[in-house]
Scaffold this motif. Structure first.
Motif, PDB file in Angstrom:
ATOM      1  N   UNK A 238       0.834  -1.208   0.000  1.00  0.00           N
ATOM      2  CA  UNK A 238       0.000   0.000   0.000  1.00  0.00           C
ATOM      3  C   UNK A 238       0.867   1.255   0.000  1.00  0.00           C
ATOM      4  N   UNK A 239       1.906   1.266   0.808  1.00  0.00           N
ATOM      5  CA  UNK A 239       2.791   2.426   0.881  1.00  0.00           C
ATOM      6  C   UNK A 239       3.585   2.581  -0.410  1.00  0.00           C
ATOM      7  N   UNK A 240       4.051   1.474  -0.976  1.00  0.00           N
ATOM      8  CA  UNK A 240       4.771   1.533  -2.260  1.00  0.00           C
ATOM      9  C   UNK A 240       3.851   2.084  -3.343  1.00  0.00           C
ATOM     10  N   UNK A 241       2.591   1.649  -3.363  1.00  0.00           N
ATOM     11  CA  UNK A 241       1.631   2.167  -4.350  1.00  0.00           C
ATOM     12  C   UNK A 241       1.381   3.660  -4.158  1.00  0.00           C
ATOM     13  N   UNK A 242       1.290   4.118  -2.912  1.00  0.00           N
ATOM     14  CA  UNK A 242       1.109   5.551  -2.649  1.00  0.00           C
ATOM     15  C   UNK A 242       2.310   6.343  -3.141  1.00  0.00           C
ATOM     16  N   UNK A 243       3.517   5.851  -2.840  1.00  0.00           N
ATOM     17  CA  UNK A 243       4.722   6.552  -3.289  1.00  0.00           C
ATOM     18  C   UNK A 243       4.827   6.563  -4.812  1.00  0.00           C
ATOM     19  N   UNK A 244       4.449   5.473  -5.450  1.00  0.00           N
ATOM     20  CA  UNK A 244       4.455   5.407  -6.914  1.00  0.00           C
ATOM     21  C   UNK A 244       3.499   6.446  -7.485  1.00  0.00           C
ATOM     22  N   UNK A 245       2.313   6.545  -6.907  1.00  0.00           N
ATOM     23  CA  UNK A 245       1.327   7.531  -7.364  1.00  0.00           C
ATOM     24  C   UNK A 245       1.867   8.950  -7.184  1.00  0.00           C
ATOM     25  N   UNK A 246       2.514   9.209  -6.050  1.00  0.00           N
ATOM     26  CA  UNK A 246       3.080  10.540  -5.776  1.00  0.00           C
ATOM     27  C   UNK A 246       4.170  10.870  -6.783  1.00  0.00           C
ATOM     28  N   UNK A 247       5.072   9.924  -7.040  1.00  0.00           N
ATOM     29  CA  UNK A 247       6.146  10.158  -8.009  1.00  0.00           C
ATOM     30  C   UNK A 247       5.582  10.452  -9.396  1.00  0.00           C
ATOM     31  N   UNK A 248       4.518   9.771  -9.760  1.00  0.00           N
ATOM     32  CA  UNK A 248       3.912   9.985 -11.072  1.00  0.00           C
ATOM     33  C   UNK A 248       3.166  11.309 -11.170  1.00  0.00           C
ATOM     34  N   UNK A 249       2.832  11.920 -10.038  1.00  0.00           N
ATOM     35  CA  UNK A 249       2.160  13.215 -10.063  1.00  0.00           C
ATOM     36  C   UNK A 249       3.138  14.378 -10.198  1.00  0.00           C
ATOM     37  N   UNK A 250       4.419  14.126  -9.984  1.00  0.00           N
ATOM     38  CA  UNK A 250       5.408  15.195 -10.116  1.00  0.00           C
ATOM     39  C   UNK A 250       5.521  15.597 -11.581  1.00  0.00           C
ATOM     40  N   UNK A 251       5.715  16.873 -11.811  1.00  0.00           N
ATOM     41  CA  UNK A 251       5.800  17.413 -13.168  1.00  0.00           C
ATOM     42  C   UNK A 251       7.221  17.286 -13.708  1.00  0.00           C
ATOM     43  N   UNK A 252       7.365  16.563 -14.816  1.00  0.00           N
ATOM     44  CA  UNK A 252       8.673  16.370 -15.425  1.00  0.00           C
ATOM     45  C   UNK A 252       9.083  17.589 -16.234  1.00  0.00           C
ATOM     46  N   UNK A 253      10.363  17.948 -16.122  1.00  0.00           N
ATOM     47  CA  UNK A 253      10.927  19.044 -16.907  1.00  0.00           C
ATOM     48  C   UNK A 253      12.274  18.596 -17.450  1.00  0.00           C
ATOM     49  N   UNK A 254      12.662  19.133 -18.571  1.00  0.00           N
ATOM     50  CA  UNK A 254      13.972  18.813 -19.120  1.00  0.00           C
ATOM     51  C   UNK A 254      15.042  19.774 -18.616  1.00  0.00           C
ATOM     52  N   UNK A 255      14.774  20.417 -17.518  1.00  0.00           N
ATOM     53  CA  UNK A 255      15.693  21.387 -16.930  1.00  0.00           C
ATOM     54  C   UNK A 255      16.534  20.721 -15.857  1.00  0.00           C
ATOM     55  N   UNK A 256      17.799  21.067 -15.827  1.00  0.00           N
ATOM     56  CA  UNK A 256      18.689  20.614 -14.758  1.00  0.00           C
ATOM     57  C   UNK A 256      19.042  21.845 -13.930  1.00  0.00           C
ATOM     58  N   UNK A 257      18.890  21.745 -12.629  1.00  0.00           N
ATOM     59  CA  UNK A 257      19.164  22.867 -11.743  1.00  0.00           C
ATOM     60  C   UNK A 257      20.511  22.684 -11.052  1.00  0.00           C
ATOM     61  N   UNK A 258      21.167  23.790 -10.806  1.00  0.00           N
ATOM     62  CA  UNK A 258      22.382  23.758 -10.008  1.00  0.00           C
ATOM     63  C   UNK A 258      21.950  23.800  -8.553  1.00  0.00           C
ATOM     64  N   UNK A 259      22.433  22.855  -7.773  1.00  0.00           N
ATOM     65  CA  UNK A 259      22.027  22.764  -6.378  1.00  0.00           C
ATOM     66  C   UNK A 259      23.121  23.329  -5.474  1.00  0.00           C
ATOM     67  N   UNK A 260      22.682  24.155  -4.533  1.00  0.00           N
ATOM     68  CA  UNK A 260      23.635  24.748  -3.596  1.00  0.00           C
ATOM     69  C   UNK A 260      23.681  23.988  -2.283  1.00  0.00           C
ATOM     70  N   UNK A 261      22.783  23.025  -2.117  1.00  0.00           N
ATOM     71  CA  UNK A 261      22.779  22.245  -0.888  1.00  0.00           C
ATOM     72  C   UNK A 261      22.451  20.798  -1.195  1.00  0.00           C
TER      73      UNK A 261
END
Length: 137
Positions: free
Chosen positions: A54-77
Motif C-alpha cells: 500500500x505504501x509503495x503504491x502511494x509513493x508510486x502515485x506521488x512520483x507519477x504526479x510530479x511534473x517532469x521538466x527537461x531542466x537541470x538545476x544547479x544545487x547549492x545544498x
C-alpha cells in the motif's frame, strides 16, 4: 461510416501516445529503501526499508504526479532524501529529493532519467513527507 471509425482510431492513437509521452511511468516498484540526509553532520541516516505494498503504491502515485521538466538545476545544498526504487527485473533507480527547493515545490531527480521533477506543495507532497517521516521513526 468508414470516416468516423478512422477518426475514432486516430483519436485513440493520439491519446495513447500522449499518455505514454507525458507519463512519468514510475511503475512496478517492488521495494523502496531510503535515507535521510543529516545536514548538521553531513551524513545519511541508516537505510529505511518500505516493503508494504500500500505504501509503495502511494509513493508510486506521488512520483507519477510530479511534473517532469527537461531542466537541470544547479544545487547549492545536499538533497534531503535519497530513495532507491527496486524493480522486478532486478534493476534499481535512485531518486534524490530536495525538500523546499523552490518557493512552492520540492525537486526530484533520478539517476536514470533525464531532467528533473517538481512536486508542488499540495496533498501529494504532504503524503510524501508523511510516509518518509513515519517510516523514519
Amino acid at each position: 461510416m468508414k470516416k468516423a471509425v478512422g477518426v475514432m482510431i486516430l483519436v485513440f492513437l493520439i491519446v495513447t501516445i500522449m499518455v505514454f509521452l507525458f507519463s512519468n511511468d514510475f511503475s512496478k516498484i517492488t521495494r523502496i529503501v531510503y535515507q535521510k540526509y543529516n545536514h548538521s553532520d553531513g551524513n545519511f541516516s541508516e537505510l529505511i526499508e518500505i516493503e508494504d505494498n500500500d505504501t509503495i503504491n502511494k509513493l508510486t502515485r506521488i512520483l507519477n504526479k510530479a511534473n517532469h521538466q527537461n531542466t537541470i538545476y544547479e544545487k547549492e545544498f545536499h538533497e534531503d532524501y535519497k530513495l532507491i526504487l527496486f524493480y522486478p527485473d532486478e534493476t534499481n533507480e535512485t531518486v534524490r529529493i530536495w525538500i523546499g527547493f523552490g518557493l512552492d515545490y520540492d525537486l526530484l531527480e533520478s539517476d536514470t532519467r533525464s531532467g528533473t521533477y517538481k512536486l508542488k506543495y499540495n496533498k501529494s507532497r504532504e503524503e510524501l513527507l508523511e510516509i518518509l517521516n513515519y517510516h523514519e521513526n
